[in-house]
Enzyme design. Sequence first.
Site, PDB file in Angstrom:
ATOM      1  N   THR A   2      -9.255  -0.448   2.768  1.00 25.86           N
ATOM      2  CA  THR A   2      -9.444   0.904   2.795  1.00 25.86           C
ATOM      3  C   THR A   2     -10.656   1.534   1.751  1.00 25.86           C
ATOM      4  O   THR A   2     -10.554   2.745   1.421  1.00 25.86           O
ATOM      5  CB  THR A   2      -8.004   1.455   2.466  1.00 25.86           C
ATOM      6  OG1 THR A   2      -7.578   0.992   1.100  1.00 25.86           O
ATOM      7  CG2 THR A   2      -7.132   1.382   3.411  1.00 25.86           C
TER       8      THR A   2
ATOM      9  N   TYR B 192     -16.699   1.386   7.341  1.00 23.41           N
ATOM     10  CA  TYR B 192     -15.218   1.546   7.609  1.00 23.41           C
ATOM     11  C   TYR B 192     -14.727   2.320   8.688  1.00 23.41           C
ATOM     12  O   TYR B 192     -13.926   1.649   9.522  1.00 23.41           O
ATOM     13  CB  TYR B 192     -14.799   2.497   6.129  1.00 23.41           C
ATOM     14  CG  TYR B 192     -13.199   2.834   6.460  1.00 23.41           C
ATOM     15  CD1 TYR B 192     -12.167   1.935   6.167  1.00 23.41           C
ATOM     16  CD2 TYR B 192     -12.864   4.224   6.577  1.00 23.41           C
ATOM     17  CE1 TYR B 192     -10.856   2.307   6.108  1.00 23.41           C
ATOM     18  CE2 TYR B 192     -11.589   4.510   6.640  1.00 23.41           C
ATOM     19  CZ  TYR B 192     -10.514   3.568   6.323  1.00 23.41           C
ATOM     20  OH  TYR B 192      -9.187   3.894   6.650  1.00 23.41           O
TER      21      TYR B 192
ATOM     22  N   ASP C  89      -1.780 -12.462   4.832  1.00 24.01           N
ATOM     23  CA  ASP C  89      -2.990 -11.994   4.804  1.00 24.01           C
ATOM     24  C   ASP C  89      -3.419 -11.817   6.145  1.00 24.01           C
ATOM     25  O   ASP C  89      -3.582 -12.869   6.884  1.00 24.01           O
ATOM     26  CB  ASP C  89      -3.885 -12.841   4.153  1.00 24.01           C
ATOM     27  CG  ASP C  89      -5.238 -12.511   4.012  1.00 24.01           C
ATOM     28  OD1 ASP C  89      -5.862 -11.761   4.850  1.00 24.01           O
ATOM     29  OD2 ASP C  89      -6.145 -12.939   3.309  1.00 24.01           O
TER      30      ASP C  89
ATOM     31  N   GLY D 278       0.679  -1.378  -0.071  1.00 27.87           N
ATOM     32  CA  GLY D 278       0.173  -0.082  -0.073  1.00 27.87           C
ATOM     33  C   GLY D 278       0.825   1.152  -0.062  1.00 27.87           C
ATOM     34  O   GLY D 278       1.985   1.320   0.255  1.00 27.87           O
ATOM     35  N   GLN D 279       0.181   2.436  -0.236  1.00 28.53           N
ATOM     36  CA  GLN D 279       0.960   3.993  -0.155  1.00 28.53           C
ATOM     37  C   GLN D 279       1.697   3.849   0.951  1.00 28.53           C
ATOM     38  O   GLN D 279       2.923   4.455   1.106  1.00 28.53           O
ATOM     39  CB  GLN D 279       0.089   4.793  -0.717  1.00 28.53           C
ATOM     40  CG  GLN D 279      -1.210   5.009   0.325  1.00 28.53           C
ATOM     41  CD  GLN D 279      -2.017   6.296  -0.320  1.00 28.53           C
ATOM     42  OE1 GLN D 279      -1.549   6.978  -1.049  1.00 28.53           O
ATOM     43  NE2 GLN D 279      -3.116   6.246   0.256  1.00 28.53           N
ATOM     44  N   LEU D 280       1.143   3.928   2.184  1.00 28.98           N
ATOM     45  CA  LEU D 280       1.939   4.167   3.451  1.00 28.98           C
ATOM     46  C   LEU D 280       2.866   2.897   3.810  1.00 28.98           C
ATOM     47  O   LEU D 280       4.061   3.288   4.175  1.00 28.98           O
ATOM     48  CB  LEU D 280       0.679   4.168   4.570  1.00 28.98           C
ATOM     49  CG  LEU D 280       1.427   4.373   6.144  1.00 28.98           C
ATOM     50  CD1 LEU D 280       2.178   5.644   6.090  1.00 28.98           C
ATOM     51  CD2 LEU D 280       0.293   4.176   7.052  1.00 28.98           C
TER      52      LEU D 280
ATOM     53  N   THR E 265      -8.063   6.498  11.756  1.00 31.04           N
ATOM     54  CA  THR E 265      -8.711   7.329  10.646  1.00 31.04           C
ATOM     55  C   THR E 265      -9.649   8.760  11.282  1.00 31.04           C
ATOM     56  O   THR E 265     -10.092   8.372  12.403  1.00 31.04           O
ATOM     57  CB  THR E 265      -9.601   6.626   9.607  1.00 31.04           C
ATOM     58  OG1 THR E 265     -10.255   7.597   8.851  1.00 31.04           O
ATOM     59  CG2 THR E 265     -10.449   5.660  10.169  1.00 31.04           C
TER      60      THR E 265
HETATM   61  N1  LIG Z   1      -5.734   6.301   2.465  1.00 30.15           N
HETATM   62  C1  LIG Z   1      -6.665   7.198   3.232  1.00 30.15           C
HETATM   63  O1  LIG Z   1      -6.695   8.305   2.864  1.00 30.15           O
HETATM   64  C2  LIG Z   1      -6.357   6.944   4.828  1.00 30.15           C
HETATM   65  C3  LIG Z   1      -7.084   8.029   5.760  1.00 30.15           C
HETATM   66  C4  LIG Z   1      -7.036   7.472   6.919  1.00 30.15           C
HETATM   67  C5  LIG Z   1      -6.682   6.507   7.394  1.00 30.15           C
HETATM   68  N2  LIG Z   1      -5.933   5.592   6.551  1.00 30.15           N
HETATM   69  C6  LIG Z   1      -5.248   4.386   7.160  1.00 30.15           C
HETATM   70  O2  LIG Z   1      -3.980   4.276   6.959  1.00 30.15           O
HETATM   71  C7  LIG Z   1      -3.544   3.208   6.508  1.00 30.15           C
HETATM   72  C8  LIG Z   1      -2.620   2.874   5.415  1.00 30.15           C
HETATM   73  O3  LIG Z   1      -3.695   2.873   4.345  1.00 30.15           O
HETATM   74  P1  LIG Z   1      -3.146   3.390   2.708  1.00 30.15           P
HETATM   75  O4  LIG Z   1      -3.568   4.737   2.492  1.00 30.15           O
HETATM   76  O5  LIG Z   1      -1.604   2.963   2.632  1.00 30.15           O
HETATM   77  O6  LIG Z   1      -4.036   2.210   1.991  1.00 30.15           O
HETATM   78  P2  LIG Z   1      -3.768   1.492   0.850  1.00 30.15           P
HETATM   79  O7  LIG Z   1      -2.781   2.111  -0.101  1.00 30.15           O
HETATM   80  O8  LIG Z   1      -5.186   1.043   0.431  1.00 30.15           O
HETATM   81  O9  LIG Z   1      -2.873   0.206   1.298  1.00 30.15           O
HETATM   82  C9  LIG Z   1      -3.492  -0.766   2.119  1.00 30.15           C
HETATM   83  C10 LIG Z   1      -2.667  -1.925   1.997  1.00 30.15           C
HETATM   84  O10 LIG Z   1      -3.414  -3.139   2.816  1.00 30.15           O
HETATM   85  C11 LIG Z   1      -3.201  -4.391   2.098  1.00 30.15           C
HETATM   86  N3  LIG Z   1      -4.479  -5.227   2.623  1.00 30.15           N
HETATM   87  C12 LIG Z   1      -5.591  -5.027   2.487  1.00 30.15           C
HETATM   88  N4  LIG Z   1      -6.368  -6.327   2.950  1.00 30.15           N
HETATM   89  C13 LIG Z   1      -5.390  -7.022   3.636  1.00 30.15           C
HETATM   90  C14 LIG Z   1      -5.168  -7.940   4.258  1.00 30.15           C
HETATM   91  N5  LIG Z   1      -6.553  -8.781   4.708  1.00 30.15           N
HETATM   92  N6  LIG Z   1      -3.955  -8.583   4.550  1.00 30.15           N
HETATM   93  C15 LIG Z   1      -3.022  -7.946   4.159  1.00 30.15           C
HETATM   94  N7  LIG Z   1      -2.961  -6.823   3.561  1.00 30.15           N
HETATM   95  C16 LIG Z   1      -3.974  -6.075   3.412  1.00 30.15           C
HETATM   96  C17 LIG Z   1      -3.805  -4.015   0.638  1.00 30.15           C
HETATM   97  O11 LIG Z   1      -3.429  -4.735  -0.183  1.00 30.15           O
HETATM   98  P3  LIG Z   1      -4.070  -4.971  -1.749  1.00 30.15           P
HETATM   99  O12 LIG Z   1      -3.531  -3.783  -2.503  1.00 30.15           O
HETATM  100  O13 LIG Z   1      -3.796  -6.228  -2.104  1.00 30.15           O
HETATM  101  O14 LIG Z   1      -5.714  -4.517  -1.511  1.00 30.15           O
HETATM  102  C18 LIG Z   1      -3.047  -2.682   0.422  1.00 30.15           C
HETATM  103  O15 LIG Z   1      -1.566  -2.871  -0.105  1.00 30.15           O
HETATM  104  C19 LIG Z   1      -4.787   2.201   6.857  1.00 30.15           C
HETATM  105  O16 LIG Z   1      -4.765   1.685   8.181  1.00 30.15           O
HETATM  106  C20 LIG Z   1      -5.996   3.168   6.522  1.00 30.15           C
HETATM  107  O17 LIG Z   1      -7.093   2.585   7.231  1.00 30.15           O
HETATM  108  C21 LIG Z   1      -5.839   5.806   5.441  1.00 30.15           C
END
Ligand SMILES: NC(=O)c1ccc[n+]([C@@H]2O[C@H](COP(=O)([O-])OP(=O)(O)OC[C@H]3O[C@@H](n4cnc5c(N)ncnc54)[C@H](OP(=O)(O)O)[C@@H]3O)[C@@H](O)[C@H]2O)c1
Length: 262
Positions: A54, A113, A32, A8-10, A89
């Site tokens: 997400t 969510y 997973d 993921g991006q983070l 979040t």
């Molecule tokens: N993005 C935002 O704006 C935002 C805002 C507030 C909080 N957050 C929080 O910040 C954190 C990082 O989010 P992000 O922006 O980096 O999101 P992201 O880019 O969607 O990355 C999330 C990663 O988690 C993986 N994932 C999903 N289900 C999984 C599972 N069952 N087992 C293992 N990996 C799994 C995804 O894999 P796949 O690509 O294969 O699905 C993806 O690589 C999360 O906790 C999110 O809730 C994000």
Amino acid sequence: MLVTGAGGQLGAALQEEFAAEGVVALTRAEWDVTQPPPPVPEDVGLVLHAAAWTNVDGAEEHPQDAAAANVGGTQHAAELGLPLVTFSTDYVFDGTKGAPYVESDPTNPQSVYGRTKLASEAAAGDGAWIVRVSGLFGWTSTNFVRTMLRLGAERDEVSVVDDQRGSPTYVGHLAAAVRELIEQPPGVWHVAADGDCTWAEFAEAIFEEAGLDCAVKRITTAELGRPAPRPAYWVLRSERPGAPQLPHWREGLRECLARLAV
Ligand SMILES: NC(=O)c1ccc[n+]([C@@H]2O[C@H](COP(=O)([O-])OP(=O)(O)OC[C@H]3O[C@@H](n4cnc5c(N)ncnc54)[C@H](OP(=O)(O)O)[C@@H]3O)[C@@H](O)[C@H]2O)c1
């Protein structure tokens, strides 16, 4: 460091930030998180849990899958028995405060969510750093900046909501803040970029900084009609001493665009 959700991006930003310390980066294919944890190398001293469901709208349709990833996944990360940093979040709030949300504000999630992420905070346990973040964007994965760059190159005009205000945060700045945060006591921390804007204002800044000739039509959340409710006001600020201070969202945008070589 062990990074979950490394695809993921983070996850990408955390891997870069902590590369010098040595990172075990696990994508969904490698762990997973709905499943119990795999054995981890003995020298791992900290878990950075970035894996999560997400897809905010998709969670409305698949609440159990979202809960399995967000609540079950965080519980499994906690089961490793190592110091844990997990990410939550702004969606744990209802967005009606009209002023920046601080850590002690009452939560009231309006979406599936948001509810799963609030439950994930409890699943992380008392000793964890629970980092509430908002509107993340980076150089990988699907995010608002990358979507706008694509649409801005294809169209003369895009419609973007102008009645949701928050602090979009660059993952590179967030990852650097995590380094500061782990020197502080655990618990809930709000970490977001300085400044605030609506999504429409953010889209205009993206087009301006990227030199794209695309107009922004300002619309309402109701006009967009997405399945999951979103907080209208989602600015996060910290009331805790020692909280990391992030650069302005526009600075984050510039760094992200430079990274994308726009
Ligand atoms: N993005 C935002 O704006 C935002 C805002 C507030 C909080 N957050 C929080 O910040 C954190 C990082 O989010 P992000 O922006 O980096 O999101 P992201 O880019 O969607 O990355 C999330 C990663 O988690 C993986 N994932 C999903 N289900 C999984 C599972 N069952 N087992 C293992 N990996 C799994 C995804 O894999 P796949 O690509 O294969 O699905 C993806 O690589 C999360 O906790 C999110 O809730 C994000």
